[in-house]
Design a protein around this motif. Structure first.
Motif, PDB file in Angstrom:
ATOM      1  N   GLY A   8      26.690  41.708  97.589  1.00 58.39           N
ATOM      2  CA  GLY A   8      28.056  41.449  97.121  1.00 58.39           C
ATOM      3  C   GLY A   8      28.021  40.573  95.877  1.00 58.39           C
ATOM      4  O   GLY A   8      28.819  39.640  95.739  1.00 58.39           O
ATOM      5  N   SER A   9      27.123  40.904  94.939  1.00 60.78           N
ATOM      6  CA  SER A   9      26.908  40.010  93.782  1.00 60.78           C
ATOM      7  C   SER A   9      28.039  40.053  92.765  1.00 60.78           C
ATOM      8  O   SER A   9      28.154  39.161  91.937  1.00 60.78           O
ATOM      9  N   THR A  10      28.881  41.092  92.827  1.00 54.66           N
ATOM     10  CA  THR A  10      29.950  41.200  91.828  1.00 54.66           C
ATOM     11  C   THR A  10      31.244  40.535  92.283  1.00 54.66           C
ATOM     12  O   THR A  10      32.237  40.541  91.556  1.00 54.66           O
ATOM     13  N   GLY A  11      31.254  39.961  93.480  1.00 51.91           N
ATOM     14  CA  GLY A  11      32.478  39.342  93.999  1.00 51.91           C
ATOM     15  C   GLY A  11      32.600  37.886  93.589  1.00 51.91           C
ATOM     16  O   GLY A  11      31.786  37.358  92.819  1.00 51.91           O
ATOM     17  N   ILE A  13      32.238  35.123  95.481  1.00 50.47           N
ATOM     18  CA  ILE A  13      31.095  34.331  95.950  1.00 50.47           C
ATOM     19  C   ILE A  13      29.826  34.732  95.193  1.00 50.47           C
ATOM     20  O   ILE A  13      29.066  33.883  94.735  1.00 50.47           O
ATOM     21  N   THR A  34      23.589  43.595  94.979  1.00 51.70           N
ATOM     22  CA  THR A  34      24.307  44.799  95.421  1.00 51.70           C
ATOM     23  C   THR A  34      25.781  44.711  95.050  1.00 51.70           C
ATOM     24  O   THR A  34      26.365  43.632  95.043  1.00 51.70           O
ATOM     25  N   ALA A  35      26.352  45.879  94.741  1.00 55.23           N
ATOM     26  CA  ALA A  35      27.781  45.965  94.409  1.00 55.23           C
ATOM     27  C   ALA A  35      28.357  47.220  95.038  1.00 55.23           C
ATOM     28  O   ALA A  35      27.629  48.186  95.301  1.00 55.23           O
ATOM     29  N   LEU A  83      21.949  49.788 101.560  1.00 60.97           N
ATOM     30  CA  LEU A  83      22.090  48.336 101.764  1.00 60.97           C
ATOM     31  C   LEU A  83      21.109  47.874 102.840  1.00 60.97           C
ATOM     32  O   LEU A  83      20.444  46.845 102.704  1.00 60.97           O
ATOM     33  N   ILE A  99      29.153  40.157 100.951  1.00 62.86           N
ATOM     34  CA  ILE A  99      29.994  41.356 101.000  1.00 62.86           C
ATOM     35  C   ILE A  99      31.250  40.971 101.768  1.00 62.86           C
ATOM     36  O   ILE A  99      31.202  40.103 102.647  1.00 62.86           O
ATOM     37  N   GLY A 101      34.182  41.735 104.505  1.00 59.35           N
ATOM     38  CA  GLY A 101      34.593  42.585 105.617  1.00 59.35           C
ATOM     39  C   GLY A 101      33.458  43.090 106.488  1.00 59.35           C
ATOM     40  O   GLY A 101      32.294  42.694 106.356  1.00 59.35           O
ATOM     41  N   ALA A 103      31.839  45.688 106.448  1.00 61.94           N
ATOM     42  CA  ALA A 103      30.726  46.331 105.724  1.00 61.94           C
ATOM     43  C   ALA A 103      29.512  45.418 105.611  1.00 61.94           C
ATOM     44  O   ALA A 103      28.401  45.890 105.393  1.00 61.94           O
ATOM     45  N   ASP A 148      30.944  29.355 104.001  1.00 68.33           N
ATOM     46  CA  ASP A 148      32.376  29.094 104.123  1.00 68.33           C
ATOM     47  C   ASP A 148      32.564  27.565 104.062  1.00 68.33           C
ATOM     48  O   ASP A 148      31.841  26.823 104.744  1.00 68.33           O
ATOM     49  N   MET A 264      33.789  26.394  95.499  1.00 65.38           N
ATOM     50  CA  MET A 264      32.842  27.094  96.374  1.00 65.38           C
ATOM     51  C   MET A 264      31.396  26.970  95.922  1.00 65.38           C
ATOM     52  O   MET A 264      30.477  27.208  96.701  1.00 65.38           O
TER      53      MET A 264
END
Ligand code: NAD
Ligand code: MG
Length: 383
Positions: A8-11, A13, A34-35, A83, A99, A101, A103, A148, A264
């Protein structure tokens, strides 16, 4: 050198984690990125950080990423199953699970089975199947370090306290953009307003969850699993300044809190560098500027998602998984203006009542409950 795999590198976080890595090239190295669909940003990140491998989940984007990285050594993978394939690599030390959710569940489980340390941002993983995830972490001797902010705060308060019993934890909540509002106001709220969070800039899904207080409900369940607590040991207090990130009360009544400006990057770097603390130039909290910290009770009658979460927390089994799935569908629909703000709660409640309860689900049963809940919730919204 710690080799990090950012899922989830494009989000929100993921990009902040890369900021931390960019500032600390002597400590961290990027191994996997990953994206889901944002190929432009993934390509840019891959060119800058030169990982061993990248995943673009969306298969339509594969050739574009492959072509753009043809002159590099970066291996390019595509499709959802890849993934898990890259999570099974031996070449990294820690997965940052960022990532959003459900997923995130399978790749995280794969990394745990692969004996890799986890920096966990993806709270849904623990909401859906916390018992299985934590047991596998114990079996594989894998640390799960929370990202978190609330859970990072509790984790930090517990350092050095392993022999001392927790009386309770107090999760702080900002209250979101609609703190103090009543249902007649919320009835007409639209996505753009709900996306304006007062203190934090985050991805769309968690921002809506913060507006409905579902985020705090998910965090109560996340805390139960991370810190092995009974439901009655988990309390929520609204603290609009978001300076105290959460607290632990011990048996002697003493309360420890972790504080700082809402940013964060701090819990992200804490999780990645643990047990070390690393210096940085982030803005600091100044008591002269924010000199009033206030606290109030959450309004469970207006923000019913929090009440539903407490119910799911108390009953356990597959109920948190069902609630999470219905919430993901409801938020998806709300972001597309397909349901109203308060309708989200109705969809979640009806789905929780509809999908059969299982007290001690297997992983397959969790996956089935998720699927069933999603299709029922979608049928309610007529998606
Ligand atoms: P985001 O929407 O900004 O980013 C999500 C990332 O996941 C993106 O890289 C996207 O490509 C990827 N992704 C989305 N759907 C996917 C799918 N189906 N398969 C594979 N990859 C997918 O989200 P975010 O705000 O960065 O949040 C990530 C996680 O961290 C969430 O679980 C959230 O609850 C948690 N978290 C976020 C914050 C925050 O400040 N943003 C704070 C605490 C916890
Ligand atoms: Mg949080």
């Amino acid at each position: 050198m710690k080799r990090i795999a950012i899922f989830g590198s494009t989000g929100s976080i993921g990009t902040q984690a890369l900021d931390v890595i960019r500032a600390n090239p002597h400590l961290f190295e990027v191994e996997i990125l990953t994206a889901h669909t944002n190929e432009e940003l993934l390509i840019q990140q891959a060119k800058e950080f030169k990982p061993n491998a990248v995943v673009i989940v969306d298969e339509k984007k594969y050739s574009k990423v492959k072509d753009a990285l043809a002159a590099t050594d970066v291996k390019v993978f595509t499709g959802e199953q890849s993934l898990e394939e890259v999570a099974a690599f031996d070449t990294y030390d820690m997965m940052l699970a960022a990532i959003v959710g459900f997923a995130g569940l399978k790749p995280t489980l794969k990394a745990i089975d692969n004996k890799k340390a986890i920096a966990l941002a993806n709270k849904e993983t623990l909401v859906v199947a916390g018992d299985i995830v934590m047991q596998r972490a114990v079996d594989n001797r894998v640390p799960i370090i929370p990202v978190d902010s609330e859970h990072s705060a509790i984790f930090q308060c517990l350092v050095g306290e392993s022999r001392n019993k927790i009386d309770k934890i107090i999760l702080t909540a900002s209250g979101g953009p609609f703190r103090g509002k009543k249902p007649n106001f919320l009835l007409n709220v639209k996505r753009d307003h709900a996306l304006q969070h007062p203190n934090w800039s985050m991805g769309a899904k968690i921002t809506i969850d913060s507006a409905t207080l579902m985020n705090k409900g998910l965090e109560m369940i996340e805390a139960k699993w991370l810190f092995n607590l009974a439901p009655e040991q988990i309390q929520v207090v609204v603290h609009p300044q978001s300076i105290i990130h959460s607290m632990v009360q011990f048996e002697d009544g003493s309360i420890k809190a972790q504080m700082g400006l809402p940013d964060m990057k701090l819990p992200i770097q804490y999780a990645m560098a643990f047990p070390q603390r690393i210096p940085n130039d982030f803005p600091r909290y100044d008591f002269k500027k924010i000199n009033m910290l206030t606290f109030e009770e959450p309004d469970l009658k207006t923000f019913r998602n929090l009440a539903l979460s407490m119910d799911a927390l108390a009953k356990g089994g597959n109920l948190p998984c069902i609630m999470n799935a219905a919430n993901e569908i409801a938020v998806w629909a709300f972001l597309r203006n397909r349901v109203g703000f308060l309708d989200m709660t109705d969809v979640i409640e009806k789905t929780m009542n509809y999908v059969p309860f299982i007290e001690k689900p297997t992983i397959e049963e969790y996956l089935e409950s998720d699927g069933e809940a999603r299709s029922y919730a979608a049928s309610l919204i007529q998606l």
